[in-house]
Design an enzyme around this catalytic site. Structure first.
Site, mmCIF file in Angstrom:
data_model
loop_
_atom_site.group_PDB
_atom_site.id
_atom_site.type_symbol
_atom_site.label_atom_id
_atom_site.label_comp_id
_atom_site.label_asym_id
_atom_site.label_seq_id
_atom_site.Cartn_x
_atom_site.Cartn_y
_atom_site.Cartn_z
ATOM 1 N N GLY A 105 0.823 -1.203 0.000
ATOM 2 C CA GLY A 105 0.000 0.000 0.000
ATOM 3 C C GLY A 105 0.853 1.248 0.000
ATOM 4 N N GLY A 106 0.600 2.100 0.989
ATOM 5 C CA GLY A 106 1.316 3.374 1.060
ATOM 6 C C GLY A 106 0.519 4.494 0.423
ATOM 7 C CD GLU A 148 -0.549 5.813 4.067
ATOM 8 O OE1 GLU A 148 -0.570 7.006 3.705
ATOM 9 O OE2 GLU A 148 0.485 5.237 4.399
ATOM 10 C CE1 TYR A 149 -3.907 6.821 6.823
ATOM 11 C CE2 TYR A 149 -4.558 8.656 5.436
ATOM 12 C CZ TYR A 149 -3.640 8.068 6.290
ATOM 13 O OH TYR A 149 -2.473 8.708 6.605
ATOM 14 C CE1 TYR A 213 4.431 8.928 9.351
ATOM 15 C CE2 TYR A 213 5.361 8.172 11.432
ATOM 16 C CZ TYR A 213 4.916 7.902 10.144
ATOM 17 O OH TYR A 213 4.950 6.615 9.673
ATOM 18 C CD1 TRP A 367 8.470 8.169 6.249
ATOM 19 C CD2 TRP A 367 8.032 6.008 5.905
ATOM 20 N NE1 TRP A 367 8.527 7.955 4.914
ATOM 21 C CE2 TRP A 367 8.265 6.637 4.667
ATOM 22 C CE3 TRP A 367 7.759 4.642 5.933
ATOM 23 C CZ2 TRP A 367 8.206 5.938 3.456
ATOM 24 C CZ3 TRP A 367 7.699 3.956 4.741
ATOM 25 C CH2 TRP A 367 7.909 4.603 3.516
#
Length: 500
Positions: A105-106, A148-149, A213, A367
């Protein structure tokens, strides 16, 4: 069913390796191999002793609902490939306790494909089966689900239920194969509420990586800290939710056991250009443009910690301050295009790891590993990761055990031998052909809404696969990623058809 019990226990042991000392989950952004100069970071630059869990980012999702290799040239061995998956997992030869995970994903992948895949048991099974096959083929220890997401960014309301069905199917299959399931999740209340059934996630996840973050960034027209531990005293409205303490408590209160949460800390800064109309330089200073791109990450509004600390080391005009009531630094330079960045340093990492320990969390997450000061130009190599782990555990990072050598088996001496390592040099790839100028990631000079992944087939010919950037992003040819549209357009001289 009896077989699943011991296998699940073994999987749990993988999830909590070194649990007495806490987890140190380190994501690796594999595209850093394409960066220039001191920013270039290949698999061998990873120190396998400093993290308990290494997560390779990212695999993707194909139109056939199977897990997909996103950069075959870099990740696979076939057809001139660089074998990054196998080399990544070979790091376990230096640390027998290391757990390796493949993230799928990402941000670049967006939501619609995952929304469709998770909507039926048959498409979920296709994805799960293909994931298990890929993990086994390359000797990963688990899967990190980084959607996401759910319900957001092109998703559907039913994603909230379907995501739990997907996690349940994955958890059952992974545990049956002595693997673990983790997930990277949002820290923002406005995303958590529609996207996540927290008790359902708690039931199925071994580790939850809290992305605490990107709480602020150049998408805001003012400066703020992107990963503040606590609320800034002047915050109002929805901004009161945008801090790590709120996110941790919200997830725990919602039903996630604290002992499954790894608190995310960024190894980079979010940056703005201070407006010329004001001399304000604290929080909420007017700043309508992203900060200039760095020499390595090359993405406006973003600087790796390594870039920030190198700037500060070389140029004396950078001011470093901590706002009243806060724990993290921000830095600015009027000579460096009026740049203003919020980030984390050695001291703020101590405070965040101490906080996580006090909340009985599982450990820490970062990350991502390739933007720490991995060369040690500003201090000891990988100082932020080491500081997080040492603070949480209360001691030095232990020397990792190496796997026992296995006795060699009898082989036919006349049989041909196969190389066990990746060659250090490879024949030159073929010349440019059509959209493929080189193996790997290729930009389309006329359209930044997509890019091409180019790999070589068995006939040494290029094969190009079109990859679309998610809604709200454009392809940044300088950084080889889909980036925020306003950040890409701030570069200038690229994407003329998309940034007019």
């Amino acid at each position: 069913m009896k077989l699943l019990v011991p296998l699940s226990l073994l999987a749990l042991a993988l999830a909590v390796t070194a649990a007495d000392n806490g987890l140190m989950v380190c994501y690796y952004g594999s595209w850093a191999v394409y960066r220039q100069g001191n920013g270039k970071f290949d698999v061998e630059a990873i120190d396998p002793a400093i993290c308990t869990h290494l997560v390779f980012g990212f695999a993707g999702l194909g139109s056939d609902n199977k897990i997909k290799v996103l950069d075959p040239y870099n990740e696979l061995c076939e057809n001139w490939g660089k074998c990054a998956y196998n080399r990544f997992n070979a790091l376990k030869e230096q640390n027998a306790d290391l757990v390796t995970i493949l993230a799928v994903g990402g941000w670049n992948e967006g939501s619609p494909k995952y929304s469709a895949m998770s909507s039926s048991s048959s498409t979920r099974k296709t994805f799960v089966d293909s994931s298990i096959e890929m993990l086994k083929a390359h000797k990963f220890d688990g899967l990190d689900m980084d959607w996401e997401y759910p319900t957001q960014r092109g998703g559907k309301p039913e994603d909230k239920v379907n995501f739990i069905s997907l996690l349940s199917d994955l958890s059952t299959a992974l545990h049956a194969n002595n693997m673990i399931l983790t997930a990277a999740v949002s820290a923002g209340k406005l995303t958590i509420d529609p996207a996540y059934d927290i008790p359902g996630m708690a039931k199925n996840l071994d580790i939850m990586n809290l992305m605490a973050y990107d709480l602020h960034g150049a998408w805001d027209p003012y400066t703020h800290h992107q990963s503040g531990l606590y609320q800034y005293p002047d915050d109002t409205g929805d901004n009161v939710y945008l801090n790590q303490d709120f996110a941790v408590n919200y997830w725990i209160d919602g039903g996630m056991p604290s002992t499954k949460i790894a608190l995310g800390v960024p190894l980079y800064g979010r940056c703005w250009k201070l407006d010329y109309s004001t001399e304000e330089n604290g929080y909420y200073a007017p700043a309508s443009q992203p900060g200039p791109a760095g020499p390595y990450t090359r993405s406006p509004g973003f600087l790796g910690y390594n870039e920030i600390c190198e700037f500060q080391k070389k140029e004396s005009d950078w001011v470093v301050e901590i706002a009243p009531g806060m724990n993290e630094p921000y830095t600015y330079s009027y000579k460096h295009e009026r740049i203003w960045c919020s980030y984390d340093d050695h001291d703020s990492c101590i405070k965040k790891a101490s906080y996580a320990k006090s909340k009985n969390l599982a450990g820490m997450m970062v990350w991502s590993i390739e933007t720490d000061d991995f060369h040690g130009i500003c201090g000891r190599p990988f100082d932020l990761i080491k500081t997080l782990r040492e603070t949480f555990s209360g001691g030095d990072i232990p020397t990792p055990p190496t796997p026992p050598t296995t006795p060699s088996t009898t082989t036919d001496p006349s049989a041909p031998t196969k190389p066990t390592t990746v060659p250090t040099t490879s024949p030159a790839p073929p010349p440019p052909d059509g959209v493929c100028q080189k193996p790997g990631i290729n930009a389309d000079p006329d359209n930044c809404h997509h890019y091409y992944l180019c790999s070589l087939n068995a006939n040494d010919k290029y094969e190009a696969t079109e990859e679309k950037c998610a809604e709200g992003t454009l392809f940044n040819p300088n950084a080889d990623i889909c980036d925020w549209a306003n950040s890409v357009c701030a570069i200038g001289g690229i994407c003329p058809n998309d940034c007019a």
